[in-house]
Motif scaffolding. Sequence first.
Motif, mmCIF file in Angstrom:
data_model
loop_
_atom_site.group_PDB
_atom_site.id
_atom_site.type_symbol
_atom_site.label_atom_id
_atom_site.label_comp_id
_atom_site.label_asym_id
_atom_site.label_seq_id
_atom_site.Cartn_x
_atom_site.Cartn_y
_atom_site.Cartn_z
ATOM 1 N N LEU A 85 7.402 -7.406 -10.009
ATOM 2 C CA LEU A 85 5.745 -7.069 -9.749
ATOM 3 C C LEU A 85 5.051 -6.168 -10.951
ATOM 4 C CD1 LEU A 85 4.618 -4.841 -7.322
ATOM 5 C CD2 LEU A 85 6.110 -2.928 -8.076
ATOM 6 N N ARG A 86 3.169 -6.437 -10.267
ATOM 7 C CA ARG A 86 2.735 -5.516 -11.390
ATOM 8 C C ARG A 86 1.737 -4.582 -11.071
ATOM 9 N NH1 ARG A 86 5.044 -8.769 -13.625
ATOM 10 N NH2 ARG A 86 4.396 -10.952 -14.744
ATOM 11 N N PRO A 87 1.711 -3.681 -11.875
ATOM 12 C CA PRO A 87 0.820 -2.095 -11.452
ATOM 13 C C PRO A 87 -0.141 -2.549 -10.723
ATOM 14 C CG PRO A 87 2.071 -1.714 -13.514
ATOM 15 C CD PRO A 87 1.772 -3.463 -13.188
ATOM 16 N N ASP A 88 -1.052 -3.406 -11.055
ATOM 17 C CA ASP A 88 -2.242 -3.692 -10.159
ATOM 18 C C ASP A 88 -2.377 -4.335 -9.258
ATOM 19 O OD1 ASP A 88 -1.730 -6.024 -12.019
ATOM 20 O OD2 ASP A 88 -3.498 -7.165 -10.998
ATOM 21 N N GLN A 89 -1.098 -4.904 -8.980
ATOM 22 C CA GLN A 89 -1.299 -5.373 -7.439
ATOM 23 C C GLN A 89 -0.812 -4.351 -6.851
ATOM 24 O OE1 GLN A 89 1.328 -8.378 -7.701
ATOM 25 N NE2 GLN A 89 0.812 -9.737 -9.302
ATOM 26 N N LEU A 90 0.483 -3.679 -7.127
ATOM 27 C CA LEU A 90 0.533 -2.167 -6.345
ATOM 28 C C LEU A 90 -0.213 -1.368 -5.557
ATOM 29 C CD1 LEU A 90 3.277 -0.650 -4.252
ATOM 30 C CD2 LEU A 90 3.458 0.356 -6.820
ATOM 31 N N ASP A 91 -0.921 -1.199 -6.965
ATOM 32 C CA ASP A 91 -2.640 -0.221 -6.439
ATOM 33 C C ASP A 91 -3.811 -0.845 -5.916
ATOM 34 O OD1 ASP A 91 -2.409 2.044 -8.455
ATOM 35 O OD2 ASP A 91 -2.789 0.661 -9.826
ATOM 36 N N GLY A 92 -3.611 -2.762 -5.907
ATOM 37 C CA GLY A 92 -4.482 -3.497 -4.838
ATOM 38 C C GLY A 92 -4.238 -2.868 -3.143
ATOM 39 N N ALA A 93 -2.975 -3.131 -3.148
ATOM 40 C CA ALA A 93 -1.908 -3.018 -1.957
ATOM 41 C C ALA A 93 -2.536 -1.354 -1.171
ATOM 42 C CB ALA A 93 -0.576 -3.248 -2.455
ATOM 43 N N LEU A 94 -2.317 -0.912 -2.345
ATOM 44 C CA LEU A 94 -2.581 1.356 -2.090
ATOM 45 C C LEU A 94 -4.176 0.750 -1.383
ATOM 46 C CD1 LEU A 94 -0.123 3.017 -4.215
ATOM 47 C CD2 LEU A 94 0.147 2.738 -2.025
ATOM 48 N N ASP A 95 -4.485 0.404 -1.983
ATOM 49 C CA ASP A 95 -6.395 0.773 -2.028
ATOM 50 C C ASP A 95 -6.379 -0.292 -0.637
ATOM 51 O OD1 ASP A 95 -6.603 1.708 -4.420
ATOM 52 O OD2 ASP A 95 -7.575 -0.192 -5.398
ATOM 53 N N THR A 143 -2.872 4.129 10.463
ATOM 54 C CA THR A 143 -2.257 4.597 10.705
ATOM 55 C C THR A 143 -0.724 5.012 9.029
ATOM 56 O OG1 THR A 143 -0.729 5.586 12.409
ATOM 57 C CG2 THR A 143 -2.472 7.321 12.214
ATOM 58 N N ARG A 144 -0.602 3.284 9.165
ATOM 59 C CA ARG A 144 0.399 3.371 8.669
ATOM 60 C C ARG A 144 0.213 1.727 8.233
ATOM 61 N NH1 ARG A 144 4.170 2.546 12.464
ATOM 62 N NH2 ARG A 144 6.216 2.448 10.998
ATOM 63 N N ALA A 145 0.946 1.123 6.579
ATOM 64 C CA ALA A 145 -0.335 -0.214 6.939
ATOM 65 C C ALA A 145 1.406 -1.290 5.888
ATOM 66 C CB ALA A 145 -1.057 -0.046 5.956
ATOM 67 N N PHE A 146 1.272 -1.598 5.774
ATOM 68 C CA PHE A 146 3.022 -3.041 5.246
ATOM 69 C C PHE A 146 2.011 -4.068 4.859
ATOM 70 C CE2 PHE A 146 3.137 -5.055 9.451
ATOM 71 C CZ PHE A 146 3.222 -6.165 9.593
ATOM 72 N N GLY A 154 9.918 -10.738 6.412
ATOM 73 C CA GLY A 154 10.181 -9.195 5.575
ATOM 74 C C GLY A 154 9.120 -7.945 5.133
ATOM 75 N N THR A 155 9.327 -7.104 5.047
ATOM 76 C CA THR A 155 8.579 -6.305 4.207
ATOM 77 C C THR A 155 8.976 -5.693 2.761
ATOM 78 O OG1 THR A 155 8.918 -5.542 6.633
ATOM 79 C CG2 THR A 155 7.682 -3.837 4.674
ATOM 80 N N THR A 156 8.094 -5.307 2.095
ATOM 81 C CA THR A 156 8.043 -5.377 1.131
ATOM 82 C C THR A 156 7.807 -3.628 0.380
ATOM 83 O OG1 THR A 156 6.321 -6.462 -0.128
ATOM 84 C CG2 THR A 156 8.362 -7.024 -0.388
ATOM 85 N N LEU A 157 6.621 -3.537 1.237
ATOM 86 C CA LEU A 157 6.164 -2.154 1.128
ATOM 87 C C LEU A 157 5.003 -1.544 2.524
ATOM 88 C CD1 LEU A 157 4.926 -0.350 -1.116
ATOM 89 C CD2 LEU A 157 2.653 -1.139 -0.723
ATOM 90 N N LEU A 158 5.677 -0.243 3.153
ATOM 91 C CA LEU A 158 5.141 0.679 4.168
ATOM 92 C C LEU A 158 4.595 1.450 3.768
ATOM 93 C CD1 LEU A 158 5.745 0.880 6.999
ATOM 94 C CD2 LEU A 158 7.666 2.270 7.130
ATOM 95 N N VAL A 159 2.857 1.756 3.943
ATOM 96 C CA VAL A 159 2.693 2.889 3.865
ATOM 97 C C VAL A 159 2.189 4.009 4.814
ATOM 98 C CG1 VAL A 159 0.634 3.549 2.293
ATOM 99 C CG2 VAL A 159 2.169 1.936 1.873
ATOM 100 N N ALA A 160 2.405 5.099 4.723
ATOM 101 C CA ALA A 160 1.924 6.258 6.199
ATOM 102 C C ALA A 160 1.562 6.798 5.381
ATOM 103 C CB ALA A 160 3.551 7.365 6.795
ATOM 104 N N ALA A 161 -0.257 6.853 6.250
ATOM 105 C CA ALA A 161 -1.008 7.871 6.045
ATOM 106 C C ALA A 161 -0.352 9.296 5.818
ATOM 107 C CB ALA A 161 -2.200 8.127 7.046
ATOM 108 N N GLY A 194 3.274 -0.278 15.203
ATOM 109 C CA GLY A 194 1.849 0.570 15.395
ATOM 110 C C GLY A 194 1.583 0.201 13.669
ATOM 111 N N ALA A 195 2.259 -0.606 12.969
ATOM 112 C CA ALA A 195 1.520 -0.219 11.181
ATOM 113 C C ALA A 195 0.834 -1.969 11.286
ATOM 114 C CB ALA A 195 2.551 -0.793 10.333
#
Length: 229
Positions: free
Chosen positions: A119-129, A140-143, A151-158, A179-180
């Motif tokens: 994992l690279r910080p900029d990649q995580l930032d890119g996914a969160l952006d 409302t949710r994204a993965f 599979g899933t590596t990251l799940l984000v809820a607003a 619904g994600a």
Amino acid sequence: MIRGFRVDLVVPVKPLPVAKTRLRGAADGGVGSLTAHTRLALALAMDTVTAARAARRVGSIVVISSDPAVAMELGALGADVVPDPSKGLNGALRHGARVLREHEPACAVAALQADLPALRPDQLDGALDAASELFGSGATRAFCADEPGTGTTLLVAAPGIELDPHFGRGSAAAHLASGAESLDGEWPGLRRDVDVTADLEQAAALGIGPRTRAVLAAREQPQADGRPL
């Protein structure tokens, strides 16, 4: 994109002796030493959390684990370590999300898997952006799916939305059905989780963090009797 968007993370880590069991032997050339295996499992989690801590979009990090070594080492990296409630992976993630929102009720929360040594910080930032852009459009949710796409590596809820995790076999399809929305982007280190030795080799080709790299380097060093560690 939501202005000033930041996400608090929950990262689950099993007790090291039972974590990443399909990797047993990967740290010592197939010998299968429990000591070598736990060293690798801890290194994966530490490199993951270190990268996450350096991401500009990440706020607090809560690690869910009842392993004392995990608590000591990941706590030293700045994560808050909370005991596992013993309700399975999804139960642990829901518990971690509640803990985060007790401190920051309006925060966005995300579940991040602990086996992402490339994992690279900029990649995580890119996914969160990308998640922020979706939330700004009404999602409302994204993965983020893993490299195979199942599979899933990251799940984000607003902010204000329940995390509602569905990790396990076929979690990408399960999160989509819940619904994600799927996050699109290259982010190879974010997508390359490590379950088996072939995954670890692929992560190494991408460039792994220093702790995992040190574990893999040690397996090539001979002991006094001439055998690899």
